[in-house]
Design an enzyme around this catalytic site. Sequence first.
Site, PDB file in Angstrom:
ATOM      1  N   LYS A  66       0.818  -1.221   0.000  1.00 32.45           N
ATOM      2  CA  LYS A  66       0.000   0.000   0.000  1.00 32.45           C
ATOM      3  C   LYS A  66       0.857   1.278   0.000  1.00 32.45           C
ATOM      4  O   LYS A  66       2.065   1.222   0.260  1.00 32.45           O
ATOM      5  CB  LYS A  66      -0.929  -0.020   1.225  1.00 32.45           C
ATOM      6  CG  LYS A  66      -1.985  -1.137   1.180  1.00 32.45           C
ATOM      7  CD  LYS A  66      -2.949  -1.026   2.364  1.00 32.45           C
ATOM      8  CE  LYS A  66      -4.030  -2.075   2.304  1.00 32.45           C
ATOM      9  NZ  LYS A  66      -5.019  -1.924   3.427  1.00 32.45           N
ATOM     10  N   TYR A  68     -12.434  -1.936  -3.660  1.00 31.94           N
ATOM     11  CA  TYR A  68     -12.910  -2.079  -2.278  1.00 31.94           C
ATOM     12  C   TYR A  68     -14.433  -1.961  -2.177  1.00 31.94           C
ATOM     13  O   TYR A  68     -14.933  -1.643  -1.110  1.00 31.94           O
ATOM     14  CB  TYR A  68     -12.248  -1.031  -1.387  1.00 31.94           C
ATOM     15  CG  TYR A  68     -10.878  -1.437  -0.853  1.00 31.94           C
ATOM     16  CD1 TYR A  68     -10.721  -2.557  -0.026  1.00 31.94           C
ATOM     17  CD2 TYR A  68      -9.738  -0.687  -1.133  1.00 31.94           C
ATOM     18  CE1 TYR A  68      -9.491  -2.923   0.487  1.00 31.94           C
ATOM     19  CE2 TYR A  68      -8.481  -1.053  -0.624  1.00 31.94           C
ATOM     20  CZ  TYR A  68      -8.372  -2.174   0.185  1.00 31.94           C
ATOM     21  OH  TYR A  68      -7.141  -2.527   0.697  1.00 31.94           O
ATOM     22  N   THR A 125      -5.386  -6.739  10.907  1.00 39.58           N
ATOM     23  CA  THR A 125      -5.686  -5.460  10.240  1.00 39.58           C
ATOM     24  C   THR A 125      -5.148  -4.276  11.037  1.00 39.58           C
ATOM     25  O   THR A 125      -4.531  -3.365  10.475  1.00 39.58           O
ATOM     26  CB  THR A 125      -7.214  -5.320  10.053  1.00 39.58           C
ATOM     27  OG1 THR A 125      -7.708  -6.499   9.413  1.00 39.58           O
ATOM     28  CG2 THR A 125      -7.557  -4.096   9.236  1.00 39.58           C
ATOM     29  N   ARG A 180       2.508  -6.164   9.348  1.00 37.81           N
ATOM     30  CA  ARG A 180       1.784  -5.022   9.940  1.00 37.81           C
ATOM     31  C   ARG A 180       2.350  -4.653  11.311  1.00 37.81           C
ATOM     32  O   ARG A 180       2.412  -3.460  11.651  1.00 37.81           O
ATOM     33  CB  ARG A 180       0.286  -5.333   9.991  1.00 37.81           C
ATOM     34  CG  ARG A 180      -0.363  -5.171   8.594  1.00 37.81           C
ATOM     35  CD  ARG A 180      -1.720  -5.769   8.512  1.00 37.81           C
ATOM     36  NE  ARG A 180      -2.466  -5.324   7.320  1.00 37.81           N
ATOM     37  CZ  ARG A 180      -3.625  -5.864   6.946  1.00 37.81           C
ATOM     38  NH1 ARG A 180      -4.162  -6.849   7.641  1.00 37.81           N
ATOM     39  NH2 ARG A 180      -4.244  -5.410   5.872  1.00 37.81           N
ATOM     40  N   ASN A 189      -2.038   0.451   6.683  1.00 38.41           N
ATOM     41  CA  ASN A 189      -1.477  -0.765   7.277  1.00 38.41           C
ATOM     42  C   ASN A 189      -0.651  -1.593   6.289  1.00 38.41           C
ATOM     43  O   ASN A 189      -0.573  -2.812   6.406  1.00 38.41           O
ATOM     44  CB  ASN A 189      -2.592  -1.587   7.938  1.00 38.41           C
ATOM     45  CG  ASN A 189      -3.685  -1.968   6.961  1.00 38.41           C
ATOM     46  OD1 ASN A 189      -3.597  -1.656   5.777  1.00 38.41           O
ATOM     47  ND2 ASN A 189      -4.699  -2.650   7.444  1.00 38.41           N
ATOM     48  N   GLU A 212      -9.768 -10.638  -7.559  1.00 29.70           N
ATOM     49  CA  GLU A 212      -8.793  -9.559  -7.373  1.00 29.70           C
ATOM     50  C   GLU A 212      -7.614  -9.701  -8.348  1.00 29.70           C
ATOM     51  O   GLU A 212      -7.139  -8.708  -8.906  1.00 29.70           O
ATOM     52  CB  GLU A 212      -8.316  -9.535  -5.917  1.00 29.70           C
ATOM     53  CG  GLU A 212      -9.434  -9.088  -4.972  1.00 29.70           C
ATOM     54  CD  GLU A 212      -9.093  -9.181  -3.491  1.00 29.70           C
ATOM     55  OE1 GLU A 212      -9.954  -8.824  -2.672  1.00 29.70           O
ATOM     56  OE2 GLU A 212      -7.970  -9.600  -3.145  1.00 29.70           O
TER      57      GLU A 212
HETATM   58  N1  UDP Z   1      -9.753  -0.209   7.359  1.00 31.57           N
HETATM   59  C1  UDP Z   1      -9.821   1.028   7.984  1.00 31.57           C
HETATM   60  N2  UDP Z   1     -10.481   1.112   9.193  1.00 31.57           N
HETATM   61  C2  UDP Z   1     -11.054   0.028   9.780  1.00 31.57           C
HETATM   62  C3  UDP Z   1     -10.973  -1.219   9.133  1.00 31.57           C
HETATM   63  C4  UDP Z   1     -10.316  -1.299   7.917  1.00 31.57           C
HETATM   64  O1  UDP Z   1      -9.320   2.023   7.471  1.00 31.57           O
HETATM   65  O2  UDP Z   1     -11.623   0.162  10.878  1.00 31.57           O
HETATM   66  C5  UDP Z   1      -9.040  -0.312   6.070  1.00 31.57           C
HETATM   67  C6  UDP Z   1      -7.656  -0.975   6.215  1.00 31.57           C
HETATM   68  O3  UDP Z   1      -6.768  -0.355   5.285  1.00 31.57           O
HETATM   69  C7  UDP Z   1      -7.965  -2.408   5.834  1.00 31.57           C
HETATM   70  C8  UDP Z   1      -8.981  -2.204   4.719  1.00 31.57           C
HETATM   71  O4  UDP Z   1      -9.788  -1.128   5.162  1.00 31.57           O
HETATM   72  O5  UDP Z   1      -6.796  -3.097   5.439  1.00 31.57           O
HETATM   73  C9  UDP Z   1      -9.866  -3.382   4.425  1.00 31.57           C
HETATM   74  O6  UDP Z   1     -10.473  -3.815   5.638  1.00 31.57           O
HETATM   75  P1  UDP Z   1     -10.561  -5.358   6.001  1.00 31.57           P
HETATM   76  O7  UDP Z   1     -11.470  -5.481   7.173  1.00 31.57           O
HETATM   77  O8  UDP Z   1     -10.891  -6.146   4.769  1.00 31.57           O
HETATM   78  O9  UDP Z   1      -9.068  -5.692   6.512  1.00 31.57           O
HETATM   79  P2  UDP Z   1      -7.892  -6.554   5.855  1.00 31.57           P
HETATM   80  O10 UDP Z   1      -8.531  -7.682   5.084  1.00 31.57           O
HETATM   81  O11 UDP Z   1      -7.105  -5.625   4.970  1.00 31.57           O
HETATM   82  O12 UDP Z   1      -7.078  -7.050   7.022  1.00 31.57           O
END
Ligand code: UDP
Length: 156
Positions: free
Chosen positions: A27, A67, A109, A120, A130, A144
Site C-alpha cells: 500500500k 474495495y 488489520t 503489519r 497498514n 482480485e
Molecule cells: N480499514 C480502515 N479502518 C477500519 C478497518 C479497515 O481504514 O476500521 C481499512 C484498512 O486499510 C484495511 C482495509 O480497510 O486493510 C480493508 O479492511 P478489512 O477489514 O478487509 O481488513 P484486511 O482484510 O485488509 O485485514
Amino acid sequence: MDFGAGFAPLSQGEANMALERTFSIIKPDATRRNLTGKINAKFEEAGLRIVAQKRIHMTKSQAGKFYDVHAERPFYDELCEFMSSAPVVVQVLEGEGAIAKNREVMGATNPADAAPGTIRAEFAESVGENSVHGSDAPETAAVEIAYFFSGIELVG
Ligand code: UDP
Ligand code: MG
C-alpha cells in the site's frame, strides 16, 4: 490450450493440491517509505513466490471498485483516498496454502493487534495505513487477480 479465467497453470506442478495463488498489494504508506523490498523479503522467507508484480498508481475510482465490498463502511472514502494517494505494488503470490499463509505473514488489520514479526506489526502506521492488502478467500483471490492482471502476465 484453454486456461479458463485468464490463469496460467500453477508453476510448481499439479501434484500438490494445496498450491494456491493470492492477490497482494503493497500500500501507499509502504511504497512511500521504500519498504517494498523488506515486505517482499517477508513473503519470500515464508515460502511465497512472487509470480507477478507491477507498480501502478490507482485512481480513486479504481480503488473504489476494488474495495466496493466495503462501500457502506464509515472508512470507505478515506480508504479510497489513501489507496489512490501514491503508487502501490500489486502482486500475485503463489505457494502452499498461499491465501492463509499470506494473511498470517501480514498480521491483523490493526497493527496494535498484529503478532510480532508480521508485516503489519513491523511496518504499519495505523489501522487504515497498514502497509499491505491480502485476499481473504479463493473466490476473492481469483476476482482480485483478474482485476489487475491478464493471463499473459502470470508467468509462474
Ligand atoms: N480499514 C480502515 N479502518 C477500519 C478497518 C479497515 O481504514 O476500521 C481499512 C484498512 O486499510 C484495511 C482495509 O480497510 O486493510 C480493508 O479492511 P478489512 O477489514 O478487509 O481488513 P484486511 O482484510 O485488509 O485485514
Ligand atoms: Mg479484507
